[in-house]
Design a protein around this motif. Structure first.
Motif, PDB file in Angstrom:
ATOM      1  N   ASN A  68      -2.218  13.541   6.222  1.00 29.88           N
ATOM      2  CA  ASN A  68      -2.793  12.069   6.824  1.00 29.88           C
ATOM      3  C   ASN A  68      -2.522  10.895   7.644  1.00 29.88           C
ATOM      4  N   SER A  69      -0.974  11.606   6.820  1.00 29.99           N
ATOM      5  CA  SER A  69       0.022  10.283   6.353  1.00 29.99           C
ATOM      6  C   SER A  69      -0.412   9.663   6.038  1.00 29.99           C
ATOM      7  N   LYS A  70      -0.996   9.381   4.588  1.00 32.26           N
ATOM      8  CA  LYS A  70      -1.212   7.930   4.219  1.00 32.26           C
ATOM      9  C   LYS A  70       0.007   7.933   2.999  1.00 32.26           C
ATOM     10  N   LEU A  71       0.390   7.056   3.187  1.00 32.12           N
ATOM     11  CA  LEU A  71       1.451   6.525   1.683  1.00 32.12           C
ATOM     12  C   LEU A  71       0.893   5.966   0.774  1.00 32.12           C
TER      13      LEU A  71
ATOM     14  N   ALA B 121       0.941   5.687   7.246  1.00 35.64           N
ATOM     15  CA  ALA B 121       2.663   6.106   7.948  1.00 35.64           C
ATOM     16  C   ALA B 121       2.371   6.323   9.641  1.00 35.64           C
ATOM     17  N   ASP B 122       1.159   5.851  10.448  1.00 33.68           N
ATOM     18  CA  ASP B 122       0.642   5.800  11.047  1.00 33.68           C
ATOM     19  C   ASP B 122       1.715   4.509  12.364  1.00 33.68           C
ATOM     20  N   ALA B 123       1.286   3.275  11.423  1.00 36.40           N
ATOM     21  CA  ALA B 123       2.020   1.677  12.055  1.00 36.40           C
ATOM     22  C   ALA B 123       3.340   2.346  11.860  1.00 36.40           C
ATOM     23  N   TRP B 124       3.760   3.378  11.323  1.00 36.16           N
ATOM     24  CA  TRP B 124       5.588   3.214  12.015  1.00 36.16           C
ATOM     25  C   TRP B 124       5.849   4.910  12.619  1.00 36.16           C
ATOM     26  N   LEU B 125       4.944   6.157  12.727  1.00 37.28           N
ATOM     27  CA  LEU B 125       5.167   7.450  13.143  1.00 37.28           C
ATOM     28  C   LEU B 125       4.153   8.302  13.702  1.00 37.28           C
TER      29      LEU B 125
ATOM     30  N   GLU C  95      10.828  12.202  14.214  1.00 36.06           N
ATOM     31  CA  GLU C  95      10.975  11.246  13.817  1.00 36.06           C
ATOM     32  C   GLU C  95      11.170  10.482  12.473  1.00 36.06           C
ATOM     33  N   ALA C  96      12.425   9.636  11.869  1.00 39.67           N
ATOM     34  CA  ALA C  96      12.462   9.870  10.883  1.00 39.67           C
ATOM     35  C   ALA C  96      12.523   7.559  10.907  1.00 39.67           C
ATOM     36  N   VAL C  97      11.877   7.098  10.096  1.00 41.97           N
ATOM     37  CA  VAL C  97      12.102   5.372  10.071  1.00 41.97           C
ATOM     38  C   VAL C  97      12.950   4.954   8.318  1.00 41.97           C
ATOM     39  N   ARG C  98      13.609   3.844   8.818  1.00 41.71           N
ATOM     40  CA  ARG C  98      13.580   3.312   7.411  1.00 41.71           C
ATOM     41  C   ARG C  98      13.235   1.734   7.453  1.00 41.71           C
TER      42      ARG C  98
ATOM     43  N   PHE D 198       6.408  -5.101   5.378  1.00 37.65           N
ATOM     44  CA  PHE D 198       7.797  -4.186   6.168  1.00 37.65           C
ATOM     45  C   PHE D 198       8.649  -4.072   7.570  1.00 37.65           C
ATOM     46  N   ALA D 199      10.121  -4.361   7.433  1.00 39.07           N
ATOM     47  CA  ALA D 199      10.807  -3.662   8.604  1.00 39.07           C
ATOM     48  C   ALA D 199      10.552  -2.384   8.577  1.00 39.07           C
ATOM     49  N   ALA D 200      10.538  -1.992   9.752  1.00 34.74           N
ATOM     50  CA  ALA D 200      11.016  -0.977  10.546  1.00 34.74           C
ATOM     51  C   ALA D 200      12.133  -0.786  11.004  1.00 34.74           C
ATOM     52  N   GLU D 201      12.890   0.331  11.057  1.00 32.56           N
ATOM     53  CA  GLU D 201      14.312   0.640  12.085  1.00 32.56           C
ATOM     54  C   GLU D 201      14.375   2.183  12.061  1.00 32.56           C
ATOM     55  N   GLU D 202      14.187   2.328  13.084  1.00 32.48           N
ATOM     56  CA  GLU D 202      13.438   3.764  14.197  1.00 32.48           C
ATOM     57  C   GLU D 202      16.106   4.073  13.588  1.00 32.48           C
ATOM     58  N   ILE D 203      15.300   5.183  13.230  1.00 35.79           N
ATOM     59  CA  ILE D 203      16.052   6.309  13.312  1.00 35.79           C
ATOM     60  C   ILE D 203      16.007   7.516  14.345  1.00 35.79           C
TER      61      ILE D 203
END
Length: 358
Positions: A99-102, A116-120, A143-146, A159-164
């Protein structure tokens, strides 16, 4: 656990929680080992006990130290499926769960969670901390993010997200960083490096790999990639030639391979591929017969006769010298047409194994 030449099963400390399927391991900066399982996150706790033995005079003396370990559940993670684990530069363990939990763990305790739903858009499947401290997340989609930490805490805002750009690759099962700082993404339909433009790029000679789930770099800089579907692949840049493009094997899962008299026979989920000495594909009566069928195993016996296990169809016998092709099925005495493998016995007989036959 393997120690001093002996394997020991590690049980759960509470005697109740069952950790049946282990998905990942990680050791934090203090050496504590965490285990991600399909029923939660556990911490390995080592215990040293000093055995006392009674002497003939009735006194006791200390004997050799006996060591053991137990799996202790991390409170608050029970019932979670933990796919992947990593440890960041601050010693915080990140667990990628269902469920996209970190899950964020420090000193054996759950200090918080992030979504992780905030970024994916799709469920998060992988998490990895690179040497520069950035966190990489991969999803079950394309999908992948940094994540780069900009604040002092562990909230989404820190955290700042950068899309890959993953291109055509999907389901990022793992990330891995090699000694030169290159970040690799291991996906269901391939493997790629993240280039300077934050794009997945598959190096020459590494196309056609599927179900990639693990990677390691050896001391010579060679790459070893594990696949849950096709086994182990070894890649040594400059010393390895990949025939996938020439043989038109990109995206093809190879189940079996036999090389005989200059020809290479490949069994795939969609038929038989026959290659000549230049590794170029050939089409003939044999390949046409198995077109669209699942070839699970190929065996060439001592007489030079080929045996092809065609799952759901039966056993194909091929004699190159005469060109004779024969299909053997239940009507010929097989107990079932779901054949998986063959083995030549010492007397020349062929043993056939399958779901309903041996």
């Amino acid at each position: 656990m393997y120690e001093n030449g002996v394997f020991t099963s590690v049980s759960c400390a509470d005697g109740e929680t069952g950790f049946y399927s282990v998905r990942s391991f990680i050791s934090d900066q203090k050496g504590t080992v965490y285990v991600g399982t399909t029923s939660g996150l556990a911490q390995i706790v080592f215990a040293d006990e000093t055995e006392e033995t009674e002497t003939t005079g009735g006194d006791t003396e200390e004997g050799a130290a006996a060591s053991g370990c137990e799996m202790v559940p991390v409170d608050g993670t029970e019932g979670r499926v933990v796919y992947d684990l990593t440890c960041d530069s601050a010693g915080v363990v990140w667990g990628c769960a269902d469920n996209s939990k970190l899950l964020l763990v420090s000193d054996g305790a759950l200090m918080g969670t992030l979504s992780a739903d905030a970024w994916l858009e799709n469920d998060c499947y992988s998490v990895y901390c690179a040497s520069d401290g950035c966190i990489y997340l991969g999803s079950g989609g394309s999908e992948a993010v940094r994540l780069c930490q900009t604040g002092d805490g562990y909230t989404t805002a820190d955290f700042a997200a950068e899309e890959i750009d993953t291109g055509e690759l999907y389901t990022v099962n793992r990330f891995y960083e090699t000694a030169d700082g290159t970040i690799w993404g291991l996906c269901d339909n391939g493997i790629a490096q993240i280039d300077d433009s934050d794009t997945f790029q598959t190096p020459d000679g590494m196309s056609g790999m599927i179900s990639c789930c693990a990677m390691i770099e050896d001391y010579e800089g060679n790459i070893w990639v594990a696949s849950s579907r096709t086994g182990l692949t070894y890649y040594s840049e400059g010393r390895f030639y990949n025939y996938n493009d020439r043989a038109k094997l990109e995206g093809v899962a190879v189940n079996a391979i036999v090389r005989c008299e200059g020809y290479t026979y490949l069994g795939t989920d969609s038929g038989l591929i026959l290659l000549d000495e230049e590794m170029l594909p050939i089409e003939n009566e044999l390949t046409e017969m198995m077109d669209g069928k699942r070839v699970r195993h190929i065996n060439c016996d001592s007489s030079g006769t080929f045996w092809f296990c065609v799952y759901g169809t039966g056993l194909v016998q091929y004699i190159p010298e005469s060109g004779e092709i024969r299909l053997l099925t239940e009507e010929d005495g097989l107990l079932g047409n779901q054949v998986r493998l063959t083995l030549e016995l010492s007397d020349g007989a062929i043993a056939v194994g399958g779901e309903s036959t041996f």
